[in-house]
Design a protein around this motif. Structure first.
Motif, PDB file in Angstrom:
ATOM      1  N   GLU A 177       0.811  -1.220   0.000  1.00 13.23           N
ATOM      2  CA  GLU A 177       0.000   0.000   0.000  1.00 13.23           C
ATOM      3  C   GLU A 177       0.840   1.263   0.000  1.00 13.23           C
ATOM      4  O   GLU A 177       0.329   2.344  -0.282  1.00 13.23           O
ATOM      5  CB  GLU A 177      -0.926   0.003   1.218  1.00 13.23           C
ATOM      6  CG  GLU A 177      -1.929  -1.147   1.240  1.00 13.23           C
ATOM      7  CD  GLU A 177      -2.734  -1.188   2.523  1.00 13.23           C
ATOM      8  OE1 GLU A 177      -2.567  -0.268   3.359  1.00 13.23           O
ATOM      9  OE2 GLU A 177      -3.505  -2.140   2.721  1.00 13.23           O
ATOM     10  N   HIS A 178       2.122   1.137   0.313  1.00 10.29           N
ATOM     11  CA  HIS A 178       2.949   2.332   0.510  1.00 10.29           C
ATOM     12  C   HIS A 178       4.222   2.361  -0.331  1.00 10.29           C
ATOM     13  O   HIS A 178       4.873   3.403  -0.391  1.00 10.29           O
ATOM     14  CB  HIS A 178       3.353   2.437   1.988  1.00 10.29           C
ATOM     15  CG  HIS A 178       2.211   2.584   2.941  1.00 10.29           C
ATOM     16  ND1 HIS A 178       1.609   3.795   3.206  1.00 10.29           N
ATOM     17  CD2 HIS A 178       1.546   1.662   3.685  1.00 10.29           C
ATOM     18  CE1 HIS A 178       0.632   3.617   4.080  1.00 10.29           C
ATOM     19  NE2 HIS A 178       0.573   2.337   4.385  1.00 10.29           N
ATOM     20  N   ARG A 179       4.597   1.266  -0.968  1.00 15.97           N
ATOM     21  CA  ARG A 179       5.929   1.171  -1.543  1.00 15.97           C
ATOM     22  C   ARG A 179       6.161   2.163  -2.684  1.00 15.97           C
ATOM     23  O   ARG A 179       5.255   2.474  -3.460  1.00 15.97           O
ATOM     24  CB  ARG A 179       6.237  -0.246  -2.025  1.00 15.97           C
ATOM     25  CG  ARG A 179       5.485  -0.730  -3.229  1.00 15.97           C
ATOM     26  CD  ARG A 179       5.986  -2.111  -3.658  1.00 15.97           C
ATOM     27  NE  ARG A 179       7.371  -2.065  -4.131  1.00 15.97           N
ATOM     28  CZ  ARG A 179       8.027  -3.113  -4.607  1.00 15.97           C
ATOM     29  NH1 ARG A 179       7.410  -4.302  -4.668  1.00 15.97           N
ATOM     30  NH2 ARG A 179       9.268  -2.992  -5.034  1.00 15.97           N
ATOM     31  N   GLY A 180       7.382   2.665  -2.712  1.00 21.01           N
ATOM     32  CA  GLY A 180       7.817   3.520  -3.804  1.00 21.01           C
ATOM     33  C   GLY A 180       7.332   4.951  -3.764  1.00 21.01           C
ATOM     34  O   GLY A 180       7.574   5.707  -4.698  1.00 21.01           O
ATOM     35  N   VAL A 181       6.681   5.355  -2.672  1.00 16.52           N
ATOM     36  CA  VAL A 181       6.118   6.703  -2.589  1.00 16.52           C
ATOM     37  C   VAL A 181       6.727   7.426  -1.394  1.00 16.52           C
ATOM     38  O   VAL A 181       6.661   6.944  -0.259  1.00 16.52           O
ATOM     39  CB  VAL A 181       4.585   6.659  -2.439  1.00 16.52           C
ATOM     40  CG1 VAL A 181       4.028   8.075  -2.309  1.00 16.52           C
ATOM     41  CG2 VAL A 181       3.953   5.935  -3.621  1.00 16.52           C
ATOM     42  N   LEU A 182       7.310   8.581  -1.629  1.00 15.79           N
ATOM     43  CA  LEU A 182       7.862   9.386  -0.547  1.00 15.79           C
ATOM     44  C   LEU A 182       6.745  10.004   0.281  1.00 15.79           C
ATOM     45  O   LEU A 182       5.737  10.450  -0.259  1.00 15.79           O
ATOM     46  CB  LEU A 182       8.748  10.496  -1.101  1.00 15.79           C
ATOM     47  CG  LEU A 182      10.154  10.095  -1.553  1.00 15.79           C
ATOM     48  CD1 LEU A 182      10.776  11.226  -2.356  1.00 15.79           C
ATOM     49  CD2 LEU A 182      11.028   9.728  -0.366  1.00 15.79           C
ATOM     50  N   ARG A 183       6.942  10.037   1.593  1.00 14.03           N
ATOM     51  CA  ARG A 183       5.983  10.667   2.483  1.00 14.03           C
ATOM     52  C   ARG A 183       6.762  11.344   3.600  1.00 14.03           C
ATOM     53  O   ARG A 183       7.929  10.989   3.868  1.00 14.03           O
ATOM     54  CB  ARG A 183       5.011   9.637   3.063  1.00 14.03           C
ATOM     55  CG  ARG A 183       5.675   8.501   3.819  1.00 14.03           C
ATOM     56  CD  ARG A 183       4.672   7.508   4.348  1.00 14.03           C
ATOM     57  NE  ARG A 183       3.870   8.098   5.415  1.00 14.03           N
ATOM     58  CZ  ARG A 183       2.768   7.530   5.907  1.00 14.03           C
ATOM     59  NH1 ARG A 183       2.333   6.392   5.412  1.00 14.03           N
ATOM     60  NH2 ARG A 183       2.103   8.102   6.878  1.00 14.03           N
ATOM     61  N   PRO A 184       6.192  12.337   4.271  1.00 17.98           N
ATOM     62  CA  PRO A 184       6.897  12.980   5.372  1.00 17.98           C
ATOM     63  C   PRO A 184       7.219  11.978   6.476  1.00 17.98           C
ATOM     64  O   PRO A 184       6.416  11.091   6.774  1.00 17.98           O
ATOM     65  CB  PRO A 184       5.922  14.047   5.861  1.00 17.98           C
ATOM     66  CG  PRO A 184       5.009  14.295   4.702  1.00 17.98           C
ATOM     67  CD  PRO A 184       4.882  12.975   4.011  1.00 17.98           C
ATOM     68  N   MET A 185       8.369  12.125   7.061  1.00 20.57           N
ATOM     69  CA  MET A 185       8.741  11.267   8.178  1.00 20.57           C
ATOM     70  C   MET A 185       7.773  11.481   9.329  1.00 20.57           C
ATOM     71  O   MET A 185       7.524  12.617   9.748  1.00 20.57           O
ATOM     72  CB  MET A 185      10.167  11.616   8.619  1.00 20.57           C
ATOM     73  CG  MET A 185      10.708  10.749   9.736  1.00 20.57           C
ATOM     74  SD  MET A 185      11.012   9.062   9.182  1.00 20.57           S
ATOM     75  CE  MET A 185      11.167   8.249  10.790  1.00 20.57           C
ATOM     76  N   PRO A 186       7.164  10.408   9.847  1.00 17.02           N
ATOM     77  CA  PRO A 186       6.218  10.583  10.955  1.00 17.02           C
ATOM     78  C   PRO A 186       6.938  10.966  12.237  1.00 17.02           C
ATOM     79  O   PRO A 186       8.143  10.781  12.381  1.00 17.02           O
ATOM     80  CB  PRO A 186       5.577   9.193  11.070  1.00 17.02           C
ATOM     81  CG  PRO A 186       6.632   8.258  10.580  1.00 17.02           C
ATOM     82  CD  PRO A 186       7.334   8.989   9.468  1.00 17.02           C
ATOM     83  N   ALA A 187       6.188  11.513  13.172  1.00 16.32           N
ATOM     84  CA  ALA A 187       6.747  11.845  14.478  1.00 16.32           C
ATOM     85  C   ALA A 187       7.248  10.574  15.144  1.00 16.32           C
ATOM     86  O   ALA A 187       6.601   9.532  15.101  1.00 16.32           O
ATOM     87  CB  ALA A 187       5.700  12.528  15.344  1.00 16.32           C
TER      88      ALA A 187
END
Length: 234
Positions: A177-187
């Motif tokens: 569901e998440h691979r290959g996509v940049l997202r902000p680093m979570p807290a």
């Protein structure tokens, strides 16, 4: 006084000889950077996995790395040598990094869990067979990972596989569901917000490439995901 004695003194009654408290946080030093963390982790008994493992396998690489790679746990060779990603999956990972344009990038590599969890099966002699860490074991070890990330403060964190993803994104994480996509680093745990403005990218663990029926296609997929990280670091 070693880290174990210090932990017992600071938290009396919380640490048994078998790590039954399932919490590594009492073993974390208050100072010393990565070298201090590595020394303290060598004495960690925050969960029972230390009992059968050869040693703690802490992260390795530059304290100023722009890229951090997080795997699941040490494998058999990592456990014996005391270094992460030195077995077959590690060799494949470094080859993928090179093909993705990250071969010259300074990296820091580590695992969500620092001790090798394994089982032995009838007919396999003394061969130690990888066993996935439980959520409880992963949670117990998370303080080491968050301390490493706070210390290195990379621009990009790549989580390799489901266990690494769950360690940072929660138990509902699924690689597909998440691979290959940049997202902000979570807290990070204990932070109101992350202490740096890094990004996170999920991909498969290189060991899954080695197990794939179509290894070449799986390898190309890993390289493709890592190229997203390479683009972010340009």
């Amino acid at each position: 006084m070693n880290a174990t004695d210090a932990a017992a003194k600071a938290h009396p009654g919380t640490q048994g000889s078998t790590g039954d408290a399932y919490d590594a946080s009492p073993y974390l030093p208050r100072r010393g950077g990565l070298p201090g963390l590595r020394r303290a982790a060598a004495d960690c008994q925050g969960c029972p996995l230390f009992e059968d493992a050869t040693q703690t396998v802490f992260g390795a690489g530059s304290a100023h790395a722009r890229l951090v790679l997080v795997g699941e746990q040490p494998g058999d060779q990592e456990d014996r040598q005391g270094e992460p990603f030195v077995g077959p999956a590690g060799r494949l990972l470094y080859r993928a990094l090179g093909e993705a344009g990250l071969g010259e990038e300074s990296v820091y590599v580590t695992n969500a869990v620092k001790h090798f969890k394994f089982t032995t099966a009838a007919g396999h002699g003394k061969r130690r067979i990888h066993k996935a860490p439980s959520l409880r074991e992963m949670t117990a070890c998370r303080p080491w990972l968050t301390a490493e990330l706070r210390t290195v403060a990379p621009e990009v964190v790549v989580v390799l596989g489901g266990t690494a993803g769950k360690a940072l994104l929660g138990n509902s994480f699924r690689v597909g569901e998440h691979r290959g996509v940049l997202r902000p680093m979570p807290a990070l745990e204990g932070d109101a917000a992350t202490r740096w403005h890094g990004q996170l990218l999920a991909t498969v663990h290189p060991s899954s490439v080695l197990r794939s029926d179509d290894r070449e296609a799986a390898f190309r997929g890993l390289v493709s995901d890592l190229r997203v990280a390479a683009d972010a670091l340009r």
